[in-house]
Motif scaffolding. Structure first.
Motif, PDB file in Angstrom:
ATOM      1  N   GLY A   1      47.848 -39.517  60.580  1.00  0.00           N
ATOM      2  CA  GLY A   1      48.922 -38.847  59.874  1.00  0.00           C
ATOM      3  C   GLY A   1      50.266 -39.527  60.031  1.00  0.00           C
TER       4      GLY A   1
ATOM      5  N   TRP B   1      41.574 -46.553  67.139  1.00  0.00           N
ATOM      6  CA  TRP B   1      41.560 -45.119  67.443  1.00  0.00           C
ATOM      7  C   TRP B   1      41.796 -44.882  68.929  1.00  0.00           C
ATOM      8  CZ3 TRP B   1      42.255 -40.557  65.558  1.00  0.00           C
ATOM      9  CH2 TRP B   1      41.867 -39.438  66.286  1.00  0.00           C
TER      10      TRP B   1
ATOM     11  N   ARG C   1      38.201 -50.551  64.132  1.00  0.00           N
ATOM     12  CA  ARG C   1      38.573 -49.159  63.872  1.00  0.00           C
ATOM     13  C   ARG C   1      38.475 -48.335  65.157  1.00  0.00           C
ATOM     14  NH1 ARG C   1      36.129 -48.551  59.447  1.00  0.00           N
ATOM     15  NH2 ARG C   1      34.073 -48.265  60.367  1.00  0.00           N
TER      16      ARG C   1
ATOM     17  N   ARG D   1      42.478 -51.679  54.405  1.00  0.00           N
ATOM     18  CA  ARG D   1      41.531 -50.573  54.446  1.00  0.00           C
ATOM     19  C   ARG D   1      41.577 -49.864  55.807  1.00  0.00           C
ATOM     20  NH1 ARG D   1      37.321 -52.936  52.373  1.00  0.00           N
ATOM     21  NH2 ARG D   1      36.585 -53.910  54.284  1.00  0.00           N
TER      22      ARG D   1
ATOM     23  N   LEU E   1      51.919 -43.374  59.318  1.00  0.00           N
ATOM     24  CA  LEU E   1      51.684 -44.725  58.823  1.00  0.00           C
ATOM     25  C   LEU E   1      52.111 -45.788  59.823  1.00  0.00           C
ATOM     26  CD1 LEU E   1      50.803 -46.674  56.613  1.00  0.00           C
ATOM     27  CD2 LEU E   1      53.089 -46.452  55.617  1.00  0.00           C
TER      28      LEU E   1
ATOM     29  N   GLY F   1      44.753 -47.877  56.193  1.00  0.00           N
ATOM     30  CA  GLY F   1      44.646 -46.641  55.417  1.00  0.00           C
ATOM     31  C   GLY F   1      43.780 -45.603  56.106  1.00  0.00           C
ATOM     32  N   GLN F   2      42.667 -46.049  56.669  1.00  0.00           N
ATOM     33  CA  GLN F   2      41.768 -45.121  57.371  1.00  0.00           C
ATOM     34  C   GLN F   2      42.458 -44.520  58.590  1.00  0.00           C
ATOM     35  OE1 GLN F   2      38.459 -47.687  58.169  1.00  0.00           O
ATOM     36  NE2 GLN F   2      37.700 -47.609  56.051  1.00  0.00           N
TER      37      GLN F   2
ATOM     38  N   TYR G   1      45.642 -44.287  59.062  1.00  0.00           N
ATOM     39  CA  TYR G   1      46.737 -43.448  58.585  1.00  0.00           C
ATOM     40  C   TYR G   1      46.234 -42.040  58.296  1.00  0.00           C
ATOM     41  CZ  TYR G   1      50.280 -41.616  55.353  1.00  0.00           C
ATOM     42  OH  TYR G   1      51.205 -40.839  54.717  1.00  0.00           O
ATOM     43  N   VAL G   2      45.080 -41.951  57.648  1.00  0.00           N
ATOM     44  CA  VAL G   2      44.509 -40.635  57.352  1.00  0.00           C
ATOM     45  C   VAL G   2      44.135 -39.927  58.653  1.00  0.00           C
ATOM     46  CG1 VAL G   2      42.563 -39.443  56.267  1.00  0.00           C
ATOM     47  CG2 VAL G   2      43.731 -41.296  55.060  1.00  0.00           C
ATOM     48  N   MET G   3      43.583 -40.658  59.600  1.00  0.00           N
ATOM     49  CA  MET G   3      43.173 -40.054  60.879  1.00  0.00           C
ATOM     50  C   MET G   3      44.371 -39.594  61.697  1.00  0.00           C
ATOM     51  SD  MET G   3      40.250 -42.564  62.339  1.00  0.00           S
ATOM     52  CE  MET G   3      39.143 -43.405  61.241  1.00  0.00           C
TER      53      MET G   3
ATOM     54  N   ALA H   1      49.676 -45.992  62.595  1.00  0.00           N
ATOM     55  CA  ALA H   1      48.443 -46.608  62.115  1.00  0.00           C
ATOM     56  C   ALA H   1      48.601 -48.123  62.025  1.00  0.00           C
ATOM     57  CB  ALA H   1      48.063 -46.028  60.751  1.00  0.00           C
TER      58      ALA H   1
END
Length: 165
Positions: free
Chosen positions: A26, A64, A60, A16, A28, A19-20, A22-24, A31
């Motif tokens: 862009g 980041w 998380r 999870r 993989l 994935g989060q 990765y979205v933030m 991430a």
């Protein structure tokens, strides 16, 4: 958090969180890297993680921040490269240099090191002795045998010696 609790936490949240991020981000691979690094940092702090009450948020946030830190580093590196200008054209090695490197590769490691220290680093026998821990006579032996081996390996059979030379 105990070891078992952390392992369970990791198994339940790694996909999870990846994935989060990765979205933030862009990316993989980025991430995955930052999430793994954040979990490593979390592992080292696992006794304190559950005190915050939100270990997933902590991982998380750390992931980041790691990504942002990497971006800053990459940006500073890119800026430094731009300021220094385009790299100058570097000529390839001459055939003689290639032959020398090949000949050196064929020598035992200690001879190669001794020859390099003496001829490339301009160290005396005494300095080589101090740096390598070898005796002076061993250094001299390595130099002598190394020079002989290089002379044999670098002999160019196309050149014929004049009679009487």
């Amino acid at each position: 958090m105990t070891v078992e609790e952390f392992e369970r936490f990791y198994a339940q949240t790694v996909a999870r969180l990846t994935g989060q991020l990765y979205v933030m981000l862009g990316d993989l691979h980025e991430a995955q890297d930052v999430v793994q690094e954040a979990f490593v940092k979390g592992w080292n702090r696992r006794r304190h993680l559950d005190r915050h009450g939100q270990p997933e948020a902590w991982v998380r946030t750390v992931a980041w921040r790691l990504a942002v830190s990497r971006w800053r580093h990459l940006r500073r590196s890119a800026d430094a490269w731009r300021r220094s200008g385009a790299p100058s054209l570097v000529e390839g090695p001459e055939p003689a240099q290639v032959a020398l490197v090949e000949a050196l590769r064929g020598l035992p490691a200690q001879q190669r090191r001794t020859l390099t220290l003496h001829y490339l680093c301009d160290l005396t026998v005494e300095q080589i002795t101090g740096e390598t821990g070898l005796s002076a006579s061993t250094v001299k032996t390595h130099l002598s045998r190394g020079r002989k081996a290089l002379a044999d390996r670098l002999h160019d059979p196309r050149i014929e010696e004049a009679p009487g030379v």
